[in-house]
Write a protein that holds these residues in place. Structure first.
Motif, PDB file in Angstrom:
ATOM      1  N   LEU A 313      42.295  72.340  32.861  1.00  0.00           N
ATOM      2  CA  LEU A 313      41.631  73.295  34.099  1.00  0.00           C
ATOM      3  C   LEU A 313      41.100  72.409  35.173  1.00  0.00           C
ATOM      4  CD1 LEU A 313      41.072  76.782  32.888  1.00  0.00           C
ATOM      5  CD2 LEU A 313      43.210  76.187  33.746  1.00  0.00           C
ATOM      6  N   THR A 314      39.976  71.451  34.597  1.00  0.00           N
ATOM      7  CA  THR A 314      39.511  70.589  35.269  1.00  0.00           C
ATOM      8  C   THR A 314      40.483  69.447  36.189  1.00  0.00           C
ATOM      9  OG1 THR A 314      37.434  70.551  33.930  1.00  0.00           O
ATOM     10  CG2 THR A 314      37.549  68.845  35.283  1.00  0.00           C
ATOM     11  N   ASN A 315      41.383  68.991  35.401  1.00  0.00           N
ATOM     12  CA  ASN A 315      42.430  68.104  35.987  1.00  0.00           C
ATOM     13  C   ASN A 315      43.390  68.642  37.068  1.00  0.00           C
ATOM     14  OD1 ASN A 315      41.657  66.133  34.378  1.00  0.00           O
ATOM     15  ND2 ASN A 315      43.293  66.025  32.792  1.00  0.00           N
ATOM     16  N   VAL A 316      43.509  70.219  36.872  1.00  0.00           N
ATOM     17  CA  VAL A 316      44.289  70.573  37.750  1.00  0.00           C
ATOM     18  C   VAL A 316      43.503  70.913  39.052  1.00  0.00           C
ATOM     19  CG1 VAL A 316      45.403  73.101  38.378  1.00  0.00           C
ATOM     20  CG2 VAL A 316      45.483  72.047  36.050  1.00  0.00           C
ATOM     21  N   THR A 324      45.655  76.630  43.590  1.00  0.00           N
ATOM     22  CA  THR A 324      47.072  75.987  42.703  1.00  0.00           C
ATOM     23  C   THR A 324      47.180  77.298  41.698  1.00  0.00           C
ATOM     24  OG1 THR A 324      46.563  73.790  42.937  1.00  0.00           O
ATOM     25  CG2 THR A 324      47.796  74.291  41.286  1.00  0.00           C
ATOM     26  N   ARG A 325      48.438  77.597  41.405  1.00  0.00           N
ATOM     27  CA  ARG A 325      48.949  78.725  40.473  1.00  0.00           C
ATOM     28  C   ARG A 325      48.847  78.108  39.180  1.00  0.00           C
ATOM     29  NH1 ARG A 325      48.695  82.335  38.260  1.00  0.00           N
ATOM     30  NH2 ARG A 325      50.300  83.817  37.604  1.00  0.00           N
ATOM     31  N   THR A 326      48.153  78.469  38.467  1.00  0.00           N
ATOM     32  CA  THR A 326      47.912  77.763  37.017  1.00  0.00           C
ATOM     33  C   THR A 326      48.142  78.956  35.756  1.00  0.00           C
ATOM     34  OG1 THR A 326      46.587  76.263  37.988  1.00  0.00           O
ATOM     35  CG2 THR A 326      46.541  76.221  35.422  1.00  0.00           C
ATOM     36  N   GLU A 327      48.846  78.570  34.965  1.00  0.00           N
ATOM     37  CA  GLU A 327      48.708  79.722  33.752  1.00  0.00           C
ATOM     38  C   GLU A 327      48.339  78.844  32.429  1.00  0.00           C
ATOM     39  OE1 GLU A 327      53.190  80.759  35.238  1.00  0.00           O
ATOM     40  OE2 GLU A 327      52.855  81.631  33.437  1.00  0.00           O
ATOM     41  N   VAL A 328      47.562  79.553  31.628  1.00  0.00           N
ATOM     42  CA  VAL A 328      46.892  79.181  30.465  1.00  0.00           C
ATOM     43  C   VAL A 328      47.730  80.075  29.323  1.00  0.00           C
ATOM     44  CG1 VAL A 328      45.212  78.633  29.018  1.00  0.00           C
ATOM     45  CG2 VAL A 328      45.062  78.147  31.657  1.00  0.00           C
ATOM     46  N   ARG A 329      48.517  79.622  28.582  1.00  0.00           N
ATOM     47  CA  ARG A 329      49.234  80.383  27.307  1.00  0.00           C
ATOM     48  C   ARG A 329      48.833  79.864  26.097  1.00  0.00           C
ATOM     49  NH1 ARG A 329      55.237  79.837  30.086  1.00  0.00           N
ATOM     50  NH2 ARG A 329      55.023  80.714  31.980  1.00  0.00           N
ATOM     51  N   LEU A 330      48.267  80.584  25.223  1.00  0.00           N
ATOM     52  CA  LEU A 330      47.922  80.424  23.753  1.00  0.00           C
ATOM     53  C   LEU A 330      48.668  81.337  22.929  1.00  0.00           C
ATOM     54  CD1 LEU A 330      44.011  80.427  24.165  1.00  0.00           C
ATOM     55  CD2 LEU A 330      45.699  78.550  24.429  1.00  0.00           C
ATOM     56  N   GLU A 342      49.398  75.937  26.238  1.00  0.00           N
ATOM     57  CA  GLU A 342      50.184  75.391  27.205  1.00  0.00           C
ATOM     58  C   GLU A 342      49.663  75.890  28.368  1.00  0.00           C
ATOM     59  OE1 GLU A 342      54.865  75.313  28.141  1.00  0.00           O
ATOM     60  OE2 GLU A 342      54.213  77.432  27.716  1.00  0.00           O
ATOM     61  N   VAL A 343      49.368  74.786  29.226  1.00  0.00           N
ATOM     62  CA  VAL A 343      48.906  74.739  30.652  1.00  0.00           C
ATOM     63  C   VAL A 343      49.903  74.469  31.727  1.00  0.00           C
ATOM     64  CG1 VAL A 343      46.534  74.361  32.264  1.00  0.00           C
ATOM     65  CG2 VAL A 343      46.509  74.402  29.617  1.00  0.00           C
ATOM     66  N   LEU A 344      50.241  74.945  32.656  1.00  0.00           N
ATOM     67  CA  LEU A 344      51.160  75.015  33.654  1.00  0.00           C
ATOM     68  C   LEU A 344      50.530  75.091  34.827  1.00  0.00           C
ATOM     69  CD1 LEU A 344      54.103  77.288  32.195  1.00  0.00           C
ATOM     70  CD2 LEU A 344      53.840  74.675  31.962  1.00  0.00           C
ATOM     71  N   ASP A 345      50.992  74.081  35.984  1.00  0.00           N
ATOM     72  CA  ASP A 345      50.415  74.473  37.366  1.00  0.00           C
ATOM     73  C   ASP A 345      51.550  73.994  38.272  1.00  0.00           C
ATOM     74  OD1 ASP A 345      49.135  71.418  36.991  1.00  0.00           O
ATOM     75  OD2 ASP A 345      50.212  71.662  38.862  1.00  0.00           O
ATOM     76  N   ASP A 346      51.635  74.579  39.450  1.00  0.00           N
ATOM     77  CA  ASP A 346      52.827  74.176  40.482  1.00  0.00           C
ATOM     78  C   ASP A 346      52.711  73.019  41.269  1.00  0.00           C
ATOM     79  OD1 ASP A 346      52.089  77.401  42.483  1.00  0.00           O
ATOM     80  OD2 ASP A 346      50.889  75.287  42.115  1.00  0.00           O
ATOM     81  N   GLY A 391      57.990  70.235  40.308  1.00  0.00           N
ATOM     82  CA  GLY A 391      56.600  70.043  40.927  1.00  0.00           C
ATOM     83  C   GLY A 391      55.482  70.645  40.102  1.00  0.00           C
ATOM     84  N   GLY A 392      54.340  70.041  40.104  1.00  0.00           N
ATOM     85  CA  GLY A 392      53.256  70.411  39.260  1.00  0.00           C
ATOM     86  C   GLY A 392      53.335  69.558  37.896  1.00  0.00           C
ATOM     87  N   PHE A 393      52.372  70.222  37.085  1.00  0.00           N
ATOM     88  CA  PHE A 393      52.090  69.372  35.607  1.00  0.00           C
ATOM     89  C   PHE A 393      52.151  70.531  34.628  1.00  0.00           C
ATOM     90  CE2 PHE A 393      50.817  65.088  34.936  1.00  0.00           C
ATOM     91  CZ  PHE A 393      50.089  65.343  33.635  1.00  0.00           C
ATOM     92  N   ARG A 394      52.609  69.838  33.410  1.00  0.00           N
ATOM     93  CA  ARG A 394      52.626  70.711  32.267  1.00  0.00           C
ATOM     94  C   ARG A 394      51.979  69.922  31.152  1.00  0.00           C
ATOM     95  NH1 ARG A 394      58.167  73.033  29.445  1.00  0.00           N
ATOM     96  NH2 ARG A 394      57.330  74.066  27.661  1.00  0.00           N
TER      97      ARG A 394
END
Length: 409
Positions: A313-316, A324-330, A342-346, A391-394
């Protein structure tokens, strides 16, 4: 902490791979199919009036011509492993038929020229093959009294086929070199971090621990004869231990992220993730948390989950900025015992738009992904990260849940 390039040898399971065509997925089958298709084309097609193609009965071909067609077509099967030999066979088969209606082996020569540029490092014979092909095109055009423009176009096609293959080879070599450099840099960063921590621990703690060992040994030796001396020695041991503990706390505070330096308190775990997400939301990140983990986890695993999510999350926030739309999935791994993160951002934040895609993926100047990967590897897990196609990072991590021997769950 920035996003750092991952080692080249680490498979990136979390990032969808680029499209891989049949020539990459099944090279031998694709080459055999190509060789057969080219043979069928040169034997059954010929140039008709007005630059048209007409079907030619195979029975009308002289046996010698059919043999040359077969040799040139079959040679394409080895175009990856022996590209220069394949080019030589194609040119040799084409030469006797120049100026005749059977001189349509030029298509095979084009494929052979591309293969010579794509699959060989030789810088001398490839250009000579281009010169030979250009000469053959020119001679064939002169024998057939073709217009100069048509001859020139044929020469450009021959040159372009080899040049395209050569450019693709050079680009793949540069990409491989870049991956090697990134892997070496990641290893250097990891070794540098370990060396730094080891040096700090040695310099800060080793001296005090040595004093404690000496004083404790002296107390044991004089305990029976000089209880007062033993008491003084143990008092010195206690004082040295307190000093070592204070210095160790200070060192750990330096090594910790700035947000965690306020106190030593209990180590964070899964129950602290909602508070972490709330703090990141206050910083402007549009983040959601999905936690499907219900079974209790070992303490080390919970701490690693928290630290990985925190760093991601710090990197995002740093690379994409607020909003930035970000999803954290455990959740639990479906294919075996373990958990997945899994951490996804757009990548559509309102800040840092000047950061290039290369900077986002290589993370110049920081050790973020390297540190997270080291934490996952210490538990026997894996961590992969990279850009998303849209686009974004995973970032995806897989951690085992079995506690280490001797560690409380």
């Amino acid at each position: 902490m920035n996003r750092t390039a991952q080692p080249a040898g680490t498979p990136v399971r979390s990032v969808p791979s680029k499209f891989r065509g049949p020539f990459v997925r099944w090279p031998r089958i694709a080459d055999a199919t190509l060789a057969l298709a080219m043979f069928v084309a040169v034997t059954s097609l010929e140039e008709g009036p007005g630059d048209s193609l007409v079907v030619r009965p195979v029975v009308d071909l002289p046996p010698a011509v059919l043999l040359l067609f077969a040799a040139a077509g079959a040679a394409l099967y080895w175009r990856r492993h022996k590209p220069l030999a394949v080019l030589s066979v194609a040119l040799a088969a084409w030469a006797p038929m120049l100026g005749s209606s059977y001189a349509n082996v030029g298509g095979i020569v084009i494929v052979a020229l591309y293969s010579a540029g794509r699959h060989t490092q030789d810088r001398r014979w490839g250009p000579l093959g281009v010169v030979a092909a250009v000469g053959a095109v020119t001679l064939d055009g002169l024998l057939l009294s073709l217009p100069a423009g048509e001859i020139g176009f044929g020469c450009l096609v021959m040159l372009g086929a080899w040049y395209m293959g050569r450019r693709l080879r050079l680009r793949s070599e540069r990409a491989a070199q870049l991956r090697q450099e990134q892997a070496a840099e990641a290893q250097r960063i990891a070794a540098e971090e370990r060396t730094h921590i080891a040096r700090e621990l040695h310099d800060v703690v080793a001296h005090r621990v040595s004093m404690m060992t000496v004083q404790a040994g002296a107390a044991r030796m004089v305990a029976a004869e000089d209880p007062q001396g033993a008491l003084e020695a143990m008092t010195a041991v206690e004082e040295a231990g307190r000093q070592a503990l204070d210095e160790l706390r200070h060192l750990l505070g330096v090594l910790r992220p700035k947000a965690e330096r306020d106190g030593l308190g209990p180590q964070p775990g899964l129950t602290d993730l909602p508070r972490l997400v709330a703090q990141v939301r206050e910083a402007g990140l549009d983040v959601s948390l999905t936690d499907d983990i219900r079974a209790p986890l070992p303490a080390r695993v919970e701490l690693s989950v928290y630290r990985i999510v925190q760093e991601a999350l710090t990197n995002v926030l740093k690379h994409s900025g607020p909003h930035t739309r970000t999803e954290v999935r455990l959740g639990h791994d479906q294919c075996g015992p373990g958990i997945s993160i899994e951490v996804l951002d757009d990548g559509q934040g309102a800040a840092l738009q000047s950061v290039s895609g290369t900077a986002r993926t290589t993370g110049m100047g920081g050790h973020g992904i390297v540190g997270m990967r080291e934490r996952a590897l210490l538990l026997g897990g894996t961590l992969d990260a990279g850009p998303r196609p849209g686009g974004g990072f995973r970032l995806t991590a897989h951690l085992p849940v079995q506690p280490v021997l001797g560690e409380p769950a």
